[in-house]
Write a protein that holds these residues in place. Structure first.
Motif, PDB file in Angstrom:
ATOM      1  N   SER A 154       0.283   4.744  -2.216  1.00  0.00           N
ATOM      2  CA  SER A 154       0.120   6.060  -1.594  1.00  0.00           C
ATOM      3  C   SER A 154       1.181   7.026  -2.121  1.00  0.00           C
ATOM      4  O   SER A 154       0.917   8.214  -2.320  1.00  0.00           O
ATOM      5  CB  SER A 154       0.165   5.961  -0.068  1.00  0.00           C
ATOM      6  N   HIS A 155       2.406   6.514  -2.343  1.00  0.00           N
ATOM      7  CA  HIS A 155       3.458   7.347  -2.921  1.00  0.00           C
ATOM      8  C   HIS A 155       3.081   7.780  -4.342  1.00  0.00           C
ATOM      9  O   HIS A 155       3.279   8.942  -4.720  1.00  0.00           O
ATOM     10  CB  HIS A 155       4.782   6.574  -2.924  1.00  0.00           C
ATOM     11  N   ILE A 156       2.529   6.857  -5.118  1.00  0.00           N
ATOM     12  CA  ILE A 156       2.111   7.180  -6.496  1.00  0.00           C
ATOM     13  C   ILE A 156       1.003   8.229  -6.486  1.00  0.00           C
ATOM     14  O   ILE A 156       1.042   9.197  -7.268  1.00  0.00           O
ATOM     15  CB  ILE A 156       1.665   5.902  -7.238  1.00  0.00           C
ATOM     16  N   THR A 157       0.012   8.084  -5.601  1.00  0.00           N
ATOM     17  CA  THR A 157      -1.061   9.084  -5.544  1.00  0.00           C
ATOM     18  C   THR A 157      -0.543  10.426  -5.054  1.00  0.00           C
ATOM     19  O   THR A 157      -1.037  11.472  -5.479  1.00  0.00           O
ATOM     20  CB  THR A 157      -2.213   8.604  -4.644  1.00  0.00           C
ATOM     21  N   ASP A 158       0.448  10.430  -4.165  1.00  0.00           N
ATOM     22  CA  ASP A 158       1.061  11.690  -3.733  1.00  0.00           C
ATOM     23  C   ASP A 158       1.731  12.401  -4.899  1.00  0.00           C
ATOM     24  O   ASP A 158       1.642  13.627  -5.032  1.00  0.00           O
ATOM     25  CB  ASP A 158       2.074  11.443  -2.611  1.00  0.00           C
ATOM     26  N   ILE A 159       2.427  11.652  -5.735  1.00  0.00           N
ATOM     27  CA  ILE A 159       3.099  12.241  -6.894  1.00  0.00           C
ATOM     28  C   ILE A 159       2.049  12.815  -7.859  1.00  0.00           C
ATOM     29  O   ILE A 159       2.220  13.914  -8.399  1.00  0.00           O
ATOM     30  CB  ILE A 159       3.968  11.183  -7.617  1.00  0.00           C
ATOM     31  N   ILE A 160       0.954  12.101  -8.048  1.00  0.00           N
ATOM     32  CA  ILE A 160      -0.096  12.576  -8.954  1.00  0.00           C
ATOM     33  C   ILE A 160      -0.750  13.835  -8.381  1.00  0.00           C
ATOM     34  O   ILE A 160      -1.005  14.806  -9.116  1.00  0.00           O
ATOM     35  CB  ILE A 160      -1.140  11.471  -9.193  1.00  0.00           C
ATOM     36  N   PRO A 218       0.815  -1.223   0.000  1.00  0.00           N
ATOM     37  CA  PRO A 218       0.000   0.000   0.000  1.00  0.00           C
ATOM     38  C   PRO A 218       0.851   1.277   0.000  1.00  0.00           C
ATOM     39  O   PRO A 218       0.429   2.307  -0.542  1.00  0.00           O
ATOM     40  CB  PRO A 218      -0.811  -0.098   1.283  1.00  0.00           C
ATOM     41  N   SER A 219       2.048   1.228   0.574  1.00  0.00           N
ATOM     42  CA  SER A 219       2.894   2.420   0.603  1.00  0.00           C
ATOM     43  C   SER A 219       3.301   2.852  -0.803  1.00  0.00           C
ATOM     44  O   SER A 219       3.450   4.055  -1.072  1.00  0.00           O
ATOM     45  CB  SER A 219       4.141   2.166   1.459  1.00  0.00           C
ATOM     46  N   THR A 220       3.466   1.900  -1.680  1.00  0.00           N
ATOM     47  CA  THR A 220       3.812   2.222  -3.067  1.00  0.00           C
ATOM     48  C   THR A 220       2.683   3.012  -3.720  1.00  0.00           C
ATOM     49  O   THR A 220       2.917   4.028  -4.383  1.00  0.00           O
ATOM     50  CB  THR A 220       4.061   0.933  -3.871  1.00  0.00           C
TER      51      THR A 220
END
Length: 98
Positions: free
Chosen positions: A83-89, A79-81
């Motif tokens: 969440s990191h992707i959505t943060d970048i978006i 899940p951390s991956t």
């Protein structure tokens, strides 16, 4: 007059016989319809397609993150991956005004 009536009757009889003959020929020539037996019912086909879509999505995500993105393919399931992707978006989009 009677001669005309006789002729018209014979014409009608000939037409009727011809019509009956063509019906009989069509029935003789017609092949019996094959019964189509479905080996896999439609509801099972839909489930199989949905499962395949999910499987191929996961395989594509693993290839995209592991090979193209140079990360570990198993990290896709963390899940951390995501969440990191959505943060970048979200970083490139303006924040909602409250």
């Amino acid at each position: 007059m009677e001669n005309i009536d006789v002729q018209s009757e014979t014409r009608q009889e000939r037409r009727q016989q011809k019509h009956e003959n063509t019906k009989e020929e069509k029935q003789r020539v017609r092949k019996p319809k094959k019964l189509r037996v479905k080996l896999i019912p439609i509801w099972l086909r839909i489930i199989i397609v949905l499962v395949l879509v999910v499987v191929f999505f996961l395989i594509g995500a693993m290839i995209g993150y592991g090979v193209i993105g140079e990360g570990s393919p198993s990290d896709v399931f963390k899940p951390s991956t995501w969440s990191h992707i959505t943060d970048i978006i979200d970083e490139g989009t303006p924040a909602e005004a409250e």
